[in-house]
Design a protein around this motif. Structure first.
Motif: not given
Length: 666
Positions: A145, A149, A165, A168, A170, A175, A178-179, A182
């Motif tokens: 995951k 991400s 989206d 995923l 967080e 994670l 990475n969000a 994005s």
């Protein structure tokens, strides 16, 4: 194993035990002893390859697989071979090895996703990880995951389209980080900064129970998050805060060379052409070994571009040209390297060569010609060639009919007093919008500006068609009708008379204003005085409403300074001096002092007093420490001595003439 008997069996037992304990160095020694007894043992060769991979001896492992390729075959060690090629940064070879495998196992798919990510083939990489997450359930699901991400974040930042989206969770700081990346790619900087703060908290919580992690280790782990925070601050214009965070990351000296390179590059972009010495030190961090394998292609291009700019600012012309040429070779259609070369030529006052290079690039790459031609026009303007700049701008099809471009062209042609060309620009733009967006606000605005421009420069005949078009669109526009009548009055008087019938009557156009109310309103600058009423019309006021007039206080007159109230004032004080009885007139014939006669600096009869040799003693030029001053000895310095008259008599002070004034005084 049969060829070695009991000795070989013991070696295999040791290999098995070392493999379970993770002691692959000792296991490798046992495997080599087995291969010494049996050179063609396929299992021993496979074990040797695995031990070498575990010991990070990737080149040696790859050599073993290549030397014994016939014995090992293609499928037995396909994963180990692709992994060694991947770790040796031979990504293209690793991709070929994986695609040539007869069976795609899960671990091979994992490696396939990593290879696709390094090759920046994000769409295929996303599909691989999505399939792995759906079809596998083991302890590595969280890592998959995280990798997915990271792919979504890369697509958001460097992809051509923003990804959907995936929902995923967080739950880890990776994670969450990475969000945030994005969100940066989507331009949501405030939300991304909040997400990075959340990632920082998760990171600290995850390492709070680990006794082996020191505060420095935690800060090193947080370095990538802090660097990304600084990047957001830089994008928001908070350069001072960003620079402070960047420098904190540099001081930690993290082991990730990619992070160091990106941070140093961002510091260079903040410095620009200032603080060049600091930029020179930071640029070394962008050239560390292995950086090219840690960063994306666009990141490497940005770093090389900034290196070229820094070389230009530091007057390293050859280095600048070399870096710009390398960038142009890597990206033939990218206009940035050409613009750097042109900027360097302009610094060297070679404007003609710069324009020639831009023209050549525009012909070879028409897709990037718009920006290049704008630069050419700018260079022509800096040289004072306004007409050439206009000709270049009119060749840009993408911006040819834009309102900003029309305005710029008309202004430049007006500066050159080329009214015909300016009107032609208006006409072409109006024709374009009439065919594409007839009646749109942009179309009507251009027609209105064209009519005003023609009227301003006395082209009333040409303005008639534009004014008629505007009047038809809005027949109630009286101002436009008046302009149309004015234009027709020069060309066709009868037409002007017929159009004047559409004008409203003077009574309807007159403003209904109460003059009295307007004059008496607050802020009126002029108020008309009302006529005085006759005495007989005065109405007697009631006794209770009698107005009490305020008495003005008399100001006390100013008296002279030497005023004596007991003395009798002069009765003739109001008369001019010449008319007073005691005035005797000016005394004539008195010889004035002979001042300024003779040589410069001399006075009559005073040379004896200024002779220093006849004085008792001459004072020193500067008082000694502890001695008395010159004034205490009684001697008068030369500059303070007054010149005596020729007869030795004292001069009488001539009374000054009083100034005449209209008012008398004491």
């Amino acid at each position: 194993m049969a060829s070695g008997g009991g000795h070989v069996a013991a070696l295999w037992t040791e290999v098995n035990r070392c493999g379970q304990n993770g002691d692959f160095a000792r296991a490798l020694k046992a495997v080599n002893k087995i291969l010494h007894e049996a050179k063609d043992d396929i299992t021993a060769l496979h074990c040797k390859v695995v031990c070498l991979v575990q010991n990070s001896s990737f080149k040696e492992a790859l050599n073993v697989m290549n030397n014994y390729s016939k014995l090992l075959g293609n499928d037995l060690v396909v994963f180990e071979k692709a992994y060694c090629e991947y770790r040796l940064n031979r990504v293209e070879s690793a991709l070929k090895t994986i695609e040539a495998a007869s069976e795609q196992t899960d671990k091979l798919k994992e490696l396939y996703g990593q290879v696709l990510y390094r090759l920046e083939r994000y769409d295929e990489c996303k599909a691989v990880y999505t399939d792995l997450i759906r079809n596998s359930q083991d302890e590595y699901e969280e890592e998959r995951k995280t990798n997915l991400s990271a792919v979504v974040a890369a697509m958001s930042q460097w992809g051509e389209s923003s990804p959907e989206d995936l929902g995923l969770s967080e739950t880890t700081y990776e994670l969450c980080y990475n969000a945030a990346c994005s969100l940066i790619g989507q331009g949501q900087l405030t939300e991304a900064l909040n997400k990075l703060k959340q990632a920082e908290e998760l990171c600290r919580v995850s390492f709070a129970d680990d006794t082996d992690m020191t505060e420095e280790d935690i800060e090193s782990e947080l370095a990538v998050i802090h660097s990304q925070m600084a990047y957001i601050m830089q994008l928001q214009g908070r350069t001072e805060e960003a620079l402070q965070r960047y420098n904190q990351v540099i001081k930690l000296k993290p082991s990730d060379v990619g992070l160091l390179a990106v941070t140093a590059n961002n510091i260079i972009t903040i410095n620009k052409d200032q603080n060049v010495f600091d930029s020179k030190k930071k640029v070394k961090l962008t050239s560390t070994d292995g950086v090219e394998h840690k960063l994306a292609r666009r990141q490497l291009q940005a770093i090389d571009f900034n290196k070229a700019l820094l070389a230009m600012y530091t007057n390293q012309a050859e280095q600048c040209r070399k870096l710009a040429s390398g960038l142009q070779t890597q990206n033939p259609g990218q206009p940035r390297p050409v613009l750097v070369q042109v900027a360097q030529l302009c610094r060297e006052k070679q404007h003609g060569k710069a324009i020639e290079q831009l023209q050549q690039f525009a012909e070879q790459h028409p897709e990037s010609a718009s920006g290049i031609k704008m630069t050419m026009a700018q260079l022509y303007l800096t040289q004072g060639h306004v007409t050439k700049a206009c000709d270049i701008l009119r060749l840009i099809e993408d911006f040819k009919h834009k309102q900003g471009m029309v305005s710029a062209l008309v202004s430049m042609y007006s500066h050159e007093e080329d009214i015909d060309s300016a009107i032609e620009v208006f006409s072409q733009a109006i024709q374009y919008y009439q065919s594409q967006q007839s009646g749109s606000p942009t179309h009507l605005a251009l027609v209105r500006e064209a009519a005003n421009f023609k009227l301003k420069h006395g082209r009333k005949r040409e303005a008639i068609s534009d004014l008629e078009q505007l009047w038809k669109q809005n027949p109630k526009d009286i101002r436009m009708l008046a302009q149309l009548i004015s234009a027709y009055s020069v060309v066709d008087a009868d037409k002007a008379k017929s159009l004047s019938k559409h004008l409203p009557s003077p009574d309807s156009m007159a403003l209904k204003v109460d003059v009295e109310e307007l004059e008496n309103s607050h802020g009126a600058t002029y108020i008309r005085k009302k006529a005085a009423k006759p005495a007989g019309d005065a109405v007697p006021k009631e006794q209770g409403n009698v107005e009490i007039k305020k008495k003005r206080k008399k100001k006390k007159g100013k008296l002279p300074k030497n005023f004596d109230p007991k003395a009798t004032p002069d009765p003739e004080r109001w008369l001019p001096m010449r008319e007073r009885t005691y005035y005797r007139g000016k005394k004539k014939g008195k010889k004035k002092e002979q001042v300024g006669k003779g040589t410069q600096g001399t006075t009559a009869g005073g040379s004896a007093d200024l002779d220093a040799s006849k004085t008792a003693s001459s004072p020193p030029t500067s008082p000694r420490p502890g001695s008395a001053s010159s004034s205490a000895s009684g001697a008068v310095p030369p500059r303070q001595q007054k010149p005596a008259t020729a007869s030795g008599a004292t001069r009488k002070k001539v009374p000054q003439k009083k100034k005449k004034s209209g008012k008398g005084g004491w």
